[in-house]
Design a protein around this motif. Structure first.
Motif, PDB file in Angstrom:
ATOM      1  N   PRO A 266       0.717  -1.234   0.026  1.00 12.71           N
ATOM      2  CA  PRO A 266      -0.131   0.094   0.103  1.00 12.71           C
ATOM      3  C   PRO A 266       1.019   1.229   0.055  1.00 12.71           C
ATOM      4  CG  PRO A 266      -0.624  -1.454   1.731  1.00 12.71           C
ATOM      5  CD  PRO A 266       0.720  -2.071   1.155  1.00 12.71           C
ATOM      6  N   VAL A 267       0.374   2.335  -0.570  1.00 10.08           N
ATOM      7  CA  VAL A 267       1.081   3.477  -0.771  1.00 10.08           C
ATOM      8  C   VAL A 267       0.240   4.561  -0.299  1.00 10.08           C
ATOM      9  CG1 VAL A 267       2.258   5.132  -2.222  1.00 10.08           C
ATOM     10  CG2 VAL A 267       2.457   2.738  -2.738  1.00 10.08           C
ATOM     11  N   PHE A 268       1.032   5.402   0.957  1.00 10.94           N
ATOM     12  CA  PHE A 268       0.211   6.576   1.497  1.00 10.94           C
ATOM     13  C   PHE A 268       0.851   7.725   0.801  1.00 10.94           C
ATOM     14  CE2 PHE A 268      -2.013   5.116   5.727  1.00 10.94           C
ATOM     15  CZ  PHE A 268      -2.595   4.123   5.150  1.00 10.94           C
ATOM     16  N   VAL A 269       0.224   9.008   1.171  1.00 12.81           N
ATOM     17  CA  VAL A 269       0.899  10.375   0.783  1.00 12.81           C
ATOM     18  C   VAL A 269       0.563  11.300   1.952  1.00 12.81           C
ATOM     19  CG1 VAL A 269       0.590  12.400  -0.572  1.00 12.81           C
ATOM     20  CG2 VAL A 269       0.579  10.162  -1.502  1.00 12.81           C
ATOM     21  N   ASP A 270       1.645  11.894   2.372  1.00 11.37           N
ATOM     22  CA  ASP A 270       1.497  12.801   3.314  1.00 11.37           C
ATOM     23  C   ASP A 270       1.636  14.374   2.782  1.00 11.37           C
ATOM     24  OD1 ASP A 270       2.053  14.789   5.668  1.00 11.37           O
ATOM     25  OD2 ASP A 270       3.710  13.640   6.433  1.00 11.37           O
ATOM     26  N   PRO A 271       0.407  14.843   2.707  1.00  7.66           N
ATOM     27  CA  PRO A 271       0.398  16.576   2.093  1.00  7.66           C
ATOM     28  C   PRO A 271       0.811  17.334   3.001  1.00  7.66           C
ATOM     29  CG  PRO A 271      -1.774  15.643   2.418  1.00  7.66           C
ATOM     30  CD  PRO A 271      -0.940  14.435   2.892  1.00  7.66           C
ATOM     31  N   SER A 272       0.976  16.986   4.276  1.00  6.91           N
ATOM     32  CA  SER A 272       1.238  18.068   5.262  1.00  6.91           C
ATOM     33  C   SER A 272       2.750  18.522   5.320  1.00  6.91           C
ATOM     34  CB  SER A 272       0.882  17.615   6.686  1.00  6.91           C
ATOM     35  OG  SER A 272      -0.351  17.261   6.773  1.00  6.91           O
TER      36      SER A 272
END
Ligand code: PEP
Ligand code: MN
Length: 338
Positions: A266-272
């Protein structure tokens, strides 16, 4: 090297084949039993495995060479997406997972309040730093074990599984007791001793990309964890260092489709952390879902102005709720949901 097996092969045959391969060629075997087809991945020093001979085995349909240095993380080894189940939360499946919470746990009341706020808005995981890796030794370093304790209390109230960052192998016992998903931050992505130690447990790991690391290096770090026996790895793109100074980092959106092609994880993104500014978090979060992210990690604080770390990039719970509404629409437009 991957062996694609013939379709009618029995489980006993597969076991016998794996045993032969392991003892004869001193490699490790990794069978994946698919509905249609079973494949066996070989890892270790495969240079001594005679391709010709193996492709003539009765049970083997064909042999595929894997050129990339990452094996267990490779999609060729595991064609279906890996889906983790963390206390009932599916990660890597059809639903896009929202993980939210403050940069750092600052006291019991704030984490309990924020946890309730992000849950109501639609988050299914609670984040909060207890051991904070800060650029300055004079900056707030986190509440450490006390912070983990408050996170656990917030989980007791909300039921949200906890995500928190580990910074040193000596903290592992503490994290096993309190934390549902152990985060390895950008600064520790290549702390190989830490990765190996985390690989000896089965607790899911959220592995963030280092700010100067390539996609392949991120995958090799996942391989470190997986090669020790822990297959439960989630990757996270959180922005990389570029010449651009208008944002804290540059969100590498292309990393998401690239990773989805190269790996089953799984791939997450942290836009913060990628943007560094609250006003850019929502558009980047929506873009991340559009390009295929399986989850988002977003910093939310009930008083960003008073935050002890990363104030400018944290959203108020109501801003997060607004983001979730739009995120749902984007997810639905690509056949997913929240
Ligand atoms: C964090 O998520 O708290 C954090 C420090 O992020 P990163 O490691 O990506 O900088
Ligand atoms: Mn932060």
């Amino acid at each position: 090297m991957i062996l694609v097996l013939k379709q009618d092969i029995t489980r006993e045959h597969i076991d016998a084949l794996c045993e032969t391969l392991e003892s004869r060629y001193k490699v490790k075997t990794n069978p994946i039993y698919g509905k249609e087809q079973t494949i066996v991945g070989l890892v270790g020093d495969t240079s001594r495995v005679p391709e010709e001979e193996i492709s003539n085995f009765d049970s083997v349909e064909r042999v595929v060479k894997v050129q990339e240095p990452f094996k267990r993380a490779n999609r060729k080894f595991h064609p279906d997406n890996t889906v983790l189940n963390v206390n009932g939360v599916e990660i890597g499946g059809q639903k896009v997972v929202l993980c939210a919470g403050p940069c750092a746990v600052e006291n019991q009341q704030m984490i309990t309040e924020i946890a309730a706020g992000v849950k109501e808005a639609g988050a299914v995981l609670l984040r909060g730093g207890a051991f904070k890796p800060r650029t300055s030794p004079y900056a707030f370093q986190g509440l450490r074990a006390e912070g983990l304790h408050y996170l656990k209390e917030a989980r007791d109230c909300t039921g949200l599984p906890i995500v928190s960052e580990i910074t040193n192998p000596s903290q592992i016992d503490l994290f096993m007791e309190y934390v549902d998903i152990i985060q390895v931050g950008a600064r520790n992505m290549q702390n190989f001793e830490l990765l190996k130690e985390l690989g000896r447990h089965k607790r899911p790991i959220l592995l963030k990309r280092g700010f100067s690391n390539s996609i392949n290096e991120l995958l090799m770090s996942a391989e470190y964890i997986m090669s020790e026996g822990n297959p439960n790895v989630i990757l996270c793109e959180r922005g990389i260092r570029t010449f651009e100074t208008a944002t804290r980092n540059t969100l590498d959106l292309s990393a998401i489709p690239v990773l989805k092609a190269k790996t089953h994880l799984p791939v997450f993104v942290d836009p913060s952390h990628a943007s560094g500014f609250a006003s850019y978090v929502e558009p980047l979060a929506l873009a991340a879902i559009a390009v295929g992210a399986d989850g988002l990690e977003i910093e939310v604080h009930n008083c960003p102005k008073c935050a002890l770390s990363d104030g400018p990039q944290q959203l108020l719970p109501e801003q997060f709720a607004g983001l979730v509404k739009k995120a749902r629409a984007v997810a639905e437009s690509i056949g997913r949901s929240l």
